[in-house]
Design a protein around this motif. Structure first.
Motif, short mmCIF file in Angstrom:
data_model
loop_
_atom_site.label_atom_id
_atom_site.label_comp_id
_atom_site.label_asym_id
_atom_site.label_seq_id
_atom_site.Cartn_x
_atom_site.Cartn_y
_atom_site.Cartn_z
N THR A 99 0.83 -1.21 0.00
CA THR A 99 0.00 0.00 0.00
C THR A 99 0.86 1.25 0.00
N VAL A 100 0.47 2.19 -0.85
CA VAL A 100 1.05 3.53 -0.87
C VAL A 100 -0.10 4.51 -0.76
N GLU A 101 0.03 5.46 0.14
CA GLU A 101 -0.98 6.51 0.27
C GLU A 101 -0.49 7.75 -0.45
N GLU A 102 -1.26 8.18 -1.44
CA GLU A 102 -0.92 9.38 -2.21
C GLU A 102 -2.21 10.05 -2.64
N ALA A 103 -2.41 11.25 -2.18
CA ALA A 103 -3.67 11.96 -2.40
C ALA A 103 -3.74 12.69 -3.73
N LEU A 104 -2.60 13.02 -4.35
CA LEU A 104 -2.63 13.88 -5.52
C LEU A 104 -1.86 13.35 -6.74
N LYS A 105 -0.68 12.83 -6.54
CA LYS A 105 0.24 12.55 -7.65
C LYS A 105 0.18 11.08 -8.09
N LEU A 106 -0.88 10.73 -8.80
CA LEU A 106 -1.06 9.36 -9.27
C LEU A 106 0.06 8.95 -10.22
N TYR A 107 0.35 9.80 -11.19
CA TYR A 107 1.35 9.46 -12.21
C TYR A 107 2.71 9.21 -11.56
N LYS A 108 3.09 10.04 -10.62
CA LYS A 108 4.39 9.91 -9.96
C LYS A 108 4.57 8.51 -9.36
N ILE A 109 3.54 8.00 -8.71
CA ILE A 109 3.62 6.69 -8.07
C ILE A 109 3.54 5.58 -9.11
N ILE A 110 2.55 5.65 -9.98
CA ILE A 110 2.31 4.57 -10.94
C ILE A 110 3.44 4.43 -11.94
N SER A 111 4.05 5.53 -12.34
CA SER A 111 5.12 5.48 -13.35
C SER A 111 6.37 4.77 -12.86
N THR A 112 6.53 4.65 -11.56
CA THR A 112 7.71 3.98 -11.01
C THR A 112 7.41 2.55 -10.54
N CYS A 113 6.18 2.12 -10.72
CA CYS A 113 5.75 0.83 -10.19
C CYS A 113 5.95 -0.28 -11.22
N LYS A 114 6.51 -1.39 -10.77
CA LYS A 114 6.72 -2.54 -11.65
C LYS A 114 5.59 -3.55 -11.56
N SER A 115 4.73 -3.42 -10.58
CA SER A 115 3.62 -4.36 -10.41
C SER A 115 2.32 -3.71 -10.87
N ALA A 116 1.24 -4.49 -10.87
CA ALA A 116 -0.08 -3.96 -11.16
C ALA A 116 -0.50 -3.00 -10.06
N VAL A 117 -1.35 -2.03 -10.41
CA VAL A 117 -1.75 -0.98 -9.46
C VAL A 117 -3.27 -0.91 -9.39
N LEU A 118 -3.79 -0.86 -8.17
CA LEU A 118 -5.21 -0.62 -7.93
C LEU A 118 -5.34 0.80 -7.38
N VAL A 119 -6.01 1.68 -8.11
CA VAL A 119 -6.21 3.07 -7.68
C VAL A 119 -7.56 3.14 -6.97
N GLU A 120 -7.52 3.35 -5.65
CA GLU A 120 -8.72 3.36 -4.82
C GLU A 120 -8.79 4.66 -4.04
N CYS A 121 -9.50 5.63 -4.36
CA CYS A 121 -10.36 5.63 -5.52
C CYS A 121 -10.23 6.95 -6.25
#
Length: 177
Positions: free
Chosen positions: A72-94
């Motif tokens: 789990t990563v908590e990020e209120a604003l910067k979706l791209y910043k987190i997802i662009s560095t992730c090597k696994s699948a991502v669930l954006v909630e919500c």
């Protein structure tokens, strides 16, 4: 499920979050097993920022549902910043809470659209969860109307960029795309 984009949309407490969690776990774990990838657990990108007692209870329920199956990563604003560095699948909630956060911090539709377009362009598997707020009445205040309008426009953007879209009612998700 490689680099696939999926949207689960439905009313509040419709079961969309749990179904999205099960979907990503079943598909992502199966894919990794078949391909013998070692990306680890899928990422749960939690966007809730504003916590009162009732919201804390909702957050706790979601944590219990996902237990140790996600990182789990908590990020209120910067979706791209987190997802662009992730090597696994991502669930954006919500996405709905993200829209709320963006409005609260002074961001408008244009910034939100650019952020989501950037996320949709990534070569990453992403499952989005979004409240369907367009089935109710027109709100009586300007901020609520702005939220509903933005949510509707962004739901169309996300759905058009997704490979699959599921509408959830009473815990049942039906594929509509």
């Amino acid at each position: 499920m490689s680099n696939k984009k999926t949207l689960f949309i439905g009313g509040i407490k419709s079961g969309k979050s749990l179904n999205a969690q099960n979907y990503i776990l079943q598909n992502y774990i199966l894919q990794n097993y078949i391909l013998q990838n070692s990306f680890g657990k899928p990422l749960y990108l939690a966007t809730t920022e504003f916590i009162d007692d009732e919201m804390q209870q909702r957050v706790d329920e979601h944590k219990e549902q996902r237990r140790e199956q996600f990182d789990t990563v908590e990020e209120a604003l910067k979706l791209y910043k987190i997802i662009s560095t992730c090597k696994s699948a991502v669930l954006v909630e919500c996405v709905s809470m993200w829209i709320n956060n963006m409005l609260y911090h002074g961001f408008g539709f244009t910034e939100m659209k650019k952020e989501l377009e950037a996320v949709l362009s990534l070569e990453t598997t992403v499952v989005f969860v979004l409240n369907d707020v367009g089935c109710g009445i027109i709100p009586d205040n300007a901020l609520a109307r702005e939220f509903v309008d933005i949510s509707g426009k962004l739901s169309q953007l996300i759905a058009s960029g997704c490979d699959e879209v599921y509408h959830t009612v009473a815990g049942i998700s039906t594929r509509i795309k």
